[in-house]
Design an enzyme around this catalytic site. Structure first.
Site, short mmCIF file in Angstrom:
data_model
loop_
_atom_site.label_atom_id
_atom_site.label_comp_id
_atom_site.label_asym_id
_atom_site.label_seq_id
_atom_site.Cartn_x
_atom_site.Cartn_y
_atom_site.Cartn_z
N HIS A 64 0.82 -1.22 0.00
CA HIS A 64 0.00 0.00 0.00
C HIS A 64 0.85 1.27 0.00
CE1 HIS A 64 -2.85 3.09 1.17
NE2 HIS A 64 -2.27 3.20 2.36
N HIS A 88 4.00 6.57 5.59
CA HIS A 88 2.83 7.27 6.14
C HIS A 88 2.00 6.47 7.12
CE1 HIS A 88 0.37 5.28 3.00
NE2 HIS A 88 -0.64 5.53 3.80
N GLU A 92 1.10 5.05 12.72
CA GLU A 92 -0.26 4.64 13.06
C GLU A 92 -0.34 3.14 13.31
OE1 GLU A 92 -3.03 6.74 13.03
OE2 GLU A 92 -4.39 5.12 13.62
N ASP A 93 0.29 2.35 12.47
CA ASP A 93 0.02 0.91 12.47
C ASP A 93 1.15 0.04 13.00
OD1 ASP A 93 -2.37 1.52 11.36
OD2 ASP A 93 -1.80 1.03 9.30
N ASP A 155 -2.94 8.52 -0.86
CA ASP A 155 -3.32 7.45 0.06
C ASP A 155 -4.78 7.08 -0.17
OD1 ASP A 155 -3.32 5.78 2.39
OD2 ASP A 155 -4.15 7.44 3.57
N ASP A 276 -24.11 13.04 -27.29
CA ASP A 276 -23.99 13.35 -28.70
C ASP A 276 -23.10 14.54 -28.96
OD1 ASP A 276 -25.33 11.24 -29.56
OD2 ASP A 276 -27.25 12.25 -29.89
MN MN Z 1 -2.55 4.60 4.13
#
Ligand code: MN
Length: 742
Positions: A64, A88, A92-93, A155, A276
């Site tokens: 990702h 990024h 957070e993770d 993102d 058209d």
């Molecule tokens: Mn992300």
């Protein structure tokens, strides 16, 4: 669930994850001097820290951030943005901290990652208050450095491309809605058409699958049906241009499902009418050639005059430049053309992102060519600065984000860009808040027009100023820009505040005079007890009825209740030789509770009748109360009552007066004065409905009885600002009006 695949959009199946070398090769194509080791390091760090984590698609998580980095490389962004993209999600993770990043990748990257991380925590689709507050924080974060927004958009784009792998429908729809309402408009704001268009189509596909499928199918069918003619027209244009010795690229423009859908929704137009139209883009070498090509086109085919736009001479505020024209081609087919240079095309597709370039000493944003990269986000910041409730901000910001533009000029020729549909009043506020606040009229192209007049492109607008006449309640309906709306609301708050302060001050002064007190010291002490900082605040609260008289009295004379000092009770304010009233009547048993009916709110002096209601006691109505008709047939339940004066004690009741008041400065103060002179005590003021010229107000006034109330009503009617005044009947009962009498 099985992912929906579409012919025109990526995102069905995850592709192979680009390697660090792939990324480096991509960057080197536009910035050969890139620090390769830095990119490799960030890549390896992200891959290591995300470890075994998987995405909903089943691919390793680190794919990702790598894909997000690829999207930014596609926009030719600087290495710090690419590294930020790679990192990024680490804070957070994973267990990585900002300090770790600062140490290893430096302050700039740590700052950017921090910004992106904070944005990720803000839910932008939730309860309205929360949503408003979050959007405020969001705007603050993205306006610190535009790269935070760019990374966040990339993102979001990758998350939308892989949205189908998220199992829960509600979650997919929440993300898609957030994308459609916030991210896509923001991408358009900063001119990244490329990303905006894809975000719009992806969220459209998620939120309205049947419409998406039907439009893509029809587009496909239409492409097949018209491809021969489109090819012919394209060749005709190319030949015409080449014959004149101009080098140009001509290509047909893809129509996007969402933009078709939006037009179908907004305009009374059918799919066929829309489809058209053939659309081409012509890319030439320099601006002069744009006009030469335009001349060739217009001398070959008949143009539709109202569709011609010159955004080269007058660029859009996001720096978009292009010529737009529509001509009637062979076979009476409408042909839409966009004519622009390579550079203009890049700015049209990439906006802010088009201005990063290699300069001496490195690769950075070019402020000379691009101007302030945050310019387009400033209106959002301005709305934030005007303050007000988060809900208001949400509404104003959305208005601001969604609209197309119109351009008008000040008398000195300064260009002011506004959302389409903007009025002369919006224009005044766009020039300067002060000019908006005290404008009284406007001349458009030399002629006097109403402030609500919508502006057209190229209008010259001269604002006539003349002072603030009063809270401009009608103005809010006359503007479309968030900036003007929030400024008008602030102005209304401000002017009203001043009026309420005046009212409160008159009230407090009279009270102090009556008690024989000198103001300043007593007032300061009372203020402290009430926890208020300034006298103005105190006056304001009294004026609005937020601070009730008895509370104020308690603060002015602490302990008055303990000392049994009945004489300084607020009733004293209206006392002279008053009496407390009791009710008497033949049918009242000793302990039967008595209530005053809320429908007619009897006051001492009114002719009254009691109604026996089982379980409740006796309800006292005025003799003219309409509800009495219900009891006509059981006269046994009706009791003849009257008021009894009992000397020695004092009492007052609350009467309600409804008045229609002319909107003019000092109106409230005039009324307060009239009521005061009639020895009434205003307990509460409420403003009910508003029009630009009048407002309806209700006054709860402490009175000695019906005659006193009539007297006060008469005094109010005598005020120049009062159109009508009468005692409230039947509707809107006042709280605390069902007193018990023994
Ligand atoms: Mn992300």
């Amino acid at each position: 669930m099985s992912p929906v695949t579409s012919p025109s959009l990526p995102g069905g199946v995850p592709g192979p994850i680009p390697t660090a070398e792939d990324l480096i090769a991509g960057i080197k194509a536009y910035y050969p001097g890139v620090d390769e080791a830095l990119i490799r390091d960030a890549y390896a760090f992200s891959r290591e820290k995300h470890g075994e984590q998987l995405r909903a698609s089943g691919e390793p998580y680190y794919g990702h951030p790598v894909n997000v980095a690829s999207i930014l490389i596609g926009l030719h962004l600087d290495p710090a943005s690419i590294v930020t993209a790679l990192l990024h999600d680490t804070v957070e993770d994973t267990e990585v901290t900002l300090d770790d990043l600062r140490e290893r990748f430096g302050e700039e990257v740590a700052f950017l990652v921090d910004g992106v991380t904070k944005l990720g925590k803000l839910e932008l689709i939730s309860a309205r208050t929360q949503q408003g507050e979050n959007l405020q924080k969001f705007v603050l974060a993205i306006t610190k450095d535009v790269r935070v927004l760019l990374v966040k958009l990339a993102d979001r784009l990758h998350n939308m491309q892989t949205l189908n792998f998220i199992p829960r429908k509600e979650k997919r729809e929440r993300i898609a809605r957030e994308t459609a309402e916030i991210y896509a408009p923001l991408a358009r704001r900063i001119g990244i058409q490329k990303i905006c268009a894809e975000l719009e189509d992806l969220s459209f596909r998620c939120l309205n699958p049947p419409a998406y499928v039907s439009i893509t199918r029809r587009l496909q069918a239409q492409r097949e049906r018209t491809s021969a003619e489109v090819g012919k027209m394209s060749r005709a244009i190319s030949e015409r241009v080449m014959a004149a010795g101009i080098s140009a690229r001509v290509f047909g423009r893809e129509k996007r499902p969402f933009s078709i859908w939006r037009k179908l929704e907004r305009q009374a137009i059918t799919f066929d009418e829309l489809a058209d139209v053939y659309a081409f883009r012509i890319i030439v070498d320099n601006p002069e050639d744009c006009y030469r090509v335009l001349g060739l086109i217009h001398t070959t085919w008949r143009c539709v005059p109202e569709r011609f736009r010159d955004f080269i001479s007058v660029p859009k505020p996001n720096r978009y430049q292009s010529l737009h024209t529509t001509v009637i081609g062979p076979g009476n087919i409408k042909v839409e053309l966009q004519i622009r240079t390579e550079e203009m095309d890049r700015i049209a597709e990439e906006g802010v992102a088009a201005h990063w370039r290699y300069k001496q000493g490195g690769y950075a944003y070019d402020t000379v060519a691009g101007g302030d990269p945050l310019e387009m986000l400033k209106p959002l910041l301005e709305i934030l600065e005007f303050g007000g409730e988060p809900e208001d901000f949400l509404e104003h910001a959305k208005l601001e984000m969604f609209q197309d533009q119109v351009f008008a000029f000040t008398p000195k020729g300064k260009l002011i860009s506004l959302p389409a549909g903007a009025t002369a009043l919006d224009f005044a506020y766009a020039v300067h808040t002060d000019i908006g606040d005290d404008c009284v009229g406007v001349k458009i192209n030399g002629r006097e027009r109403p402030l609500r007049t919508s502006l057209n492109n190229g209008d010259s607008v001269d604002i006539i100023r003349g002072g603030v006449p009063g809270p401009p309640h009608g103005w809010e309906g006359m503007v479309v820009t968030g900036r003007a709306r929030s400024a008008i609301r602030r102005l209304i708050r401000e002017v009203e505040r001043q009026e309420f302060e005046k009212l409160g001050r008159a009230f407090v002064d009279r009270l102090l005079r009556r008690e024989g007190l000198k103001g300043t010291v007593v007032l300061r002490e009372a203020r402290k007890r009430l926890g208020l900082k300034t006298n103005k605040e105190l006056y304001g609260q009294v004026g609005r009825g937020q601070l009730r008289t008895d509370k104020l009295m308690d603060a002015l004379f602490p302990g008055r209740a303990d000392q049994g000092a009945e004489h300084i009770n607020q009733r004293e304010l209206i006392s002279d030789e008053t009496a407390r009233y009791y009710i008497k009547g033949n049918g009242i048993k000793a302990n039967a509770p008595l209530h005053l009916a809320q429908c007619c709110s009897p006051l001492p002096g009114d002719r009254i009748v009691g109604v026996r209601v089982s379980g409740k006691g006796i309800i006292v109505h005025t003799i003219d109360c309409e509800l009495l008709a219900d009891y006509e047939n059981n006269e046994d339940d009706l009791i003849d009552l009257s008021w009894t004066p009992q000397a020695g004690t004092q009492s007052a009741s609350i009467g309600r007066i409804l008045a229609t008041v002319v909107h003019q400065p000092g109106a409230l103060a005039e009324i307060a004065d009239a009521v005061g002179r009639s020895k009434g005590n205003i307990m509460d003021v409420r403003s009910m409905t508003r029009s630009p010229d009048f407002f309806d107000m209700s006054f709860d006034v402490e009175v000695l009885g019906a005659r006193h109330l009539s007297h006060i009503v008469a005094a109010m009617r005598a005020c120049s600002c009062v159109v009508s005044a009468h005692r409230a009947r039947a509707s809107s009962p006042t709280e605390g009006q069902s007193h018990e009498h023994k």
